[in-house]
Design an enzyme around this catalytic site. Structure first.
Site, short mmCIF file in Angstrom:
data_model
loop_
_atom_site.label_atom_id
_atom_site.label_comp_id
_atom_site.label_asym_id
_atom_site.label_seq_id
_atom_site.Cartn_x
_atom_site.Cartn_y
_atom_site.Cartn_z
N HIS A 50 0.85 -1.22 0.00
CA HIS A 50 0.00 0.00 0.00
C HIS A 50 0.88 1.26 0.00
O HIS A 50 0.63 2.22 0.73
CB HIS A 50 -0.95 0.01 1.21
CG HIS A 50 -1.99 -1.06 1.12
ND1 HIS A 50 -3.25 -0.85 0.59
CD2 HIS A 50 -1.96 -2.37 1.47
CE1 HIS A 50 -3.94 -1.98 0.63
NE2 HIS A 50 -3.18 -2.92 1.15
N TYR A 81 3.17 -4.35 10.66
CA TYR A 81 3.12 -2.92 10.37
C TYR A 81 4.27 -2.21 11.09
O TYR A 81 4.93 -1.33 10.54
CB TYR A 81 1.76 -2.32 10.75
CG TYR A 81 0.64 -2.77 9.83
CD1 TYR A 81 0.65 -4.04 9.27
CD2 TYR A 81 -0.42 -1.95 9.49
CE1 TYR A 81 -0.35 -4.48 8.42
CE2 TYR A 81 -1.43 -2.37 8.63
CZ TYR A 81 -1.39 -3.65 8.10
OH TYR A 81 -2.37 -4.08 7.25
C1 HEM Z 1 -0.90 -11.12 7.51
C2 HEM Z 1 -1.66 -10.18 6.97
C3 HEM Z 1 -1.15 -8.82 6.58
C4 HEM Z 1 0.12 -8.32 6.55
C5 HEM Z 1 1.41 -9.05 6.89
C6 HEM Z 1 0.03 -6.94 6.14
C7 HEM Z 1 1.10 -6.09 6.00
C8 HEM Z 1 1.04 -4.74 5.76
C9 HEM Z 1 2.15 -3.82 5.83
C10 HEM Z 1 3.58 -4.21 6.14
C11 HEM Z 1 1.69 -2.58 5.57
C12 HEM Z 1 2.48 -1.27 5.57
C13 HEM Z 1 2.40 -0.66 6.98
C14 HEM Z 1 3.12 0.66 7.15
O1 HEM Z 1 4.28 0.77 6.74
O2 HEM Z 1 2.51 1.58 7.74
C15 HEM Z 1 0.27 -2.71 5.32
C16 HEM Z 1 -0.57 -1.68 5.01
C17 HEM Z 1 -1.92 -1.83 4.77
N1 HEM Z 1 -2.66 -2.99 4.87
FE1 HEM Z 1 -1.98 -4.79 5.40
N2 HEM Z 1 -1.28 -6.62 5.92
C18 HEM Z 1 -2.04 -7.74 6.18
C19 HEM Z 1 -3.40 -7.85 6.13
C20 HEM Z 1 -4.24 -6.84 5.76
C21 HEM Z 1 -5.67 -6.93 5.75
C22 HEM Z 1 -6.47 -8.13 6.23
C23 HEM Z 1 -6.13 -5.71 5.32
C24 HEM Z 1 -7.54 -5.23 5.17
C25 HEM Z 1 -8.50 -5.50 6.02
C26 HEM Z 1 -4.98 -4.87 5.05
C27 HEM Z 1 -5.02 -3.57 4.59
C28 HEM Z 1 -3.96 -2.70 4.57
C29 HEM Z 1 -4.06 -1.30 4.20
C30 HEM Z 1 -5.33 -0.56 3.76
C31 HEM Z 1 -2.79 -0.76 4.35
C32 HEM Z 1 -2.37 0.69 4.12
C33 HEM Z 1 -2.48 1.47 5.44
C34 HEM Z 1 -2.06 2.91 5.25
O3 HEM Z 1 -2.65 3.59 4.41
O4 HEM Z 1 -1.15 3.34 5.99
N3 HEM Z 1 -3.86 -5.58 5.34
N4 HEM Z 1 -0.09 -4.05 5.42
#
Ligand code: HEM
Length: 319
Positions: free
Chosen positions: A31, A302
């Site tokens: 993202h 995160y």
């Molecule tokens: C094991 C499951 C998951 C992992 C390992 C993961 C990992 C990540 C990581 C590493 C980031 C970047 C965080 C940052 O640097 O601030 C991220 C962002 C994000 N993830 Fe996930 N995620 C997972 C599951 C999910 C799920 C289930 C959703 C939705 C319900 C989701 C939606 C998002 C969104 C929308 C962002 C962007 C947040 C922002 O705008 O700062 N992720 N994810």
């Protein structure tokens, strides 16, 4: 919750994620391409009946919303069809810590446990010889994990958005909501756009250009605010509250929680040293986490991504 899926495991997962999206220093592991907006949330009276949380039981509160594409490449074109688009919301209830909802256009998630997530990411690491994802590996993963088929089918078949403002976004995980009398009920969040959902064919999206979603957001918000309705779908007696791969029947009661009004683009965060983090485990009194292993692991993943992009370990106020 087991420690096996703590900080060390998060490092492994984020390493694997970087192999998929290449390395983009200073950006989120996934993202990476997003646009920040200012917003205000006004709760309904029904919200206060479900949860005593300050943003549900009190006056309107200020919020930030970050719309994003799922990829790790901050320059990936907006028209890419195989994407889950994100809507991350941070509420600022007065006299309380901030609290987040991090939602996505997928109706369900791929996996129900962090080990399977790592396997899933590794199956999509491109072959170094060809630079291409080995579809046989992805197929083998899906064969071994039929629970991933619903989310994978959605990603393969969904059209690109007309606008970030014309998509519905789901929390996928269940959260517990406690009212003033201490009654606890579990439910899942959804944001619905005021004008309904609208997508466009992939070729039309491509003709709009690599940054059409970002440009569309600026243009629409320059005309006036946009609104989403936040609701909570309540779990039925036998609905799993710890498994984000399983959709609950549409017939389940849905509580309308309030209106999120997106007021314009925002430039008051992520400037200078400010580190902005949306973390779905950041809840306040009146809301609690379910026992969903993916939900708990997300906090570690995160934090690892944040450390790599900003050098800061678990940033605190004002977050
Ligand atoms: C094991 C499951 C998951 C992992 C390992 C993961 C990992 C990540 C990581 C590493 C980031 C970047 C965080 C940052 O640097 O601030 C991220 C962002 C994000 N993830 Fe996930 N995620 C997972 C599951 C999910 C799920 C289930 C959703 C939705 C319900 C989701 C939606 C998002 C969104 C929308 C962002 C962007 C947040 C922002 O705008 O700062 N992720 N994810």
């Amino acid at each position: 919750m087991t420690d096996v899926h703590g900080e060390e495991f998060a490092r492994e997962v984020v390493d694997a994620m970087r192999e998929i999206g290449a390395i983009h220093p200073g950006h989120r592991g996934v993202h990476a391409k997003g646009t920040l907006c200012g917003a205000e949330f006004t709760p309904t009276p029904d919200a206060a009946m479900l949860s005593g949380a300050a943003h549900f039981a009190g006056p309107p509160v200020r919020a930030h919303v970050r719309f994003s594409n799922g990829a790790g490449d901050p320059e990936a074109p907006d028209y890419e069809p195989r994407e889950g688009r994100g809507m991350a919301v941070k509420f600022y209830p007065p006299d309380n810590p901030t609290t987040d909802i991090v939602a996505i256009t997928l109706p369900v998630f791929f996996v129900r446990d962090p080990d399977a997530f790592l396997e899933f990411v590794r199956a999509r690491v491109p072959d170094p010889a060809t630079g291409e994802v080995d579809m046989a590996k992805v197929g083998a993963f899906l064969g071994a994990h039929p629970e991933a088929l619903a989310a994978a089918t959605h990603v393969m078949t969904a059209e690109p958005p007309e606008s970030y403002l014309t998509m519905a976004y789901n929390s996928l995980h269940a959260f517990g909501f406690t009212d003033g009398a201490g009654t606890l009920r579990f439910g899942r969040y959804r944001f619905d756009p005021e004008g309904g959902e609208r997508t466009i064919p992939a070729d039309e999206a491509a003709s709009r250009g690599a940054h059409y979603l970002r440009e569309d957001l600026a243009a629409r918000l320059a005309e006036g605010p946009a609104r989403f309705t936040l609701s909570v779908q309540l779990a039925g007696e036998d609905d799993p509250i710890d498994d984000p791969t399983v959709a609950w029947p549409d017939s389940r009661e849905r509580v309308e929680m309030g209106t999120l009004e997106i007021t314009g683009l925002a430039f008051d965060r992520e400037q200078g040293d400010d580190v902005l983090v949306f973390d779905p485990t950041r809840v306040i009194d009146g809301i609690e986490l379910s026992d969903d292993a993916i939900l708990h692991f997300r906090s570690h993943a995160y934090a690892e991504s944040v450390k790599r992009r900003s050098g800061v370990s678990r940033p605190t106020a004002p977050y």
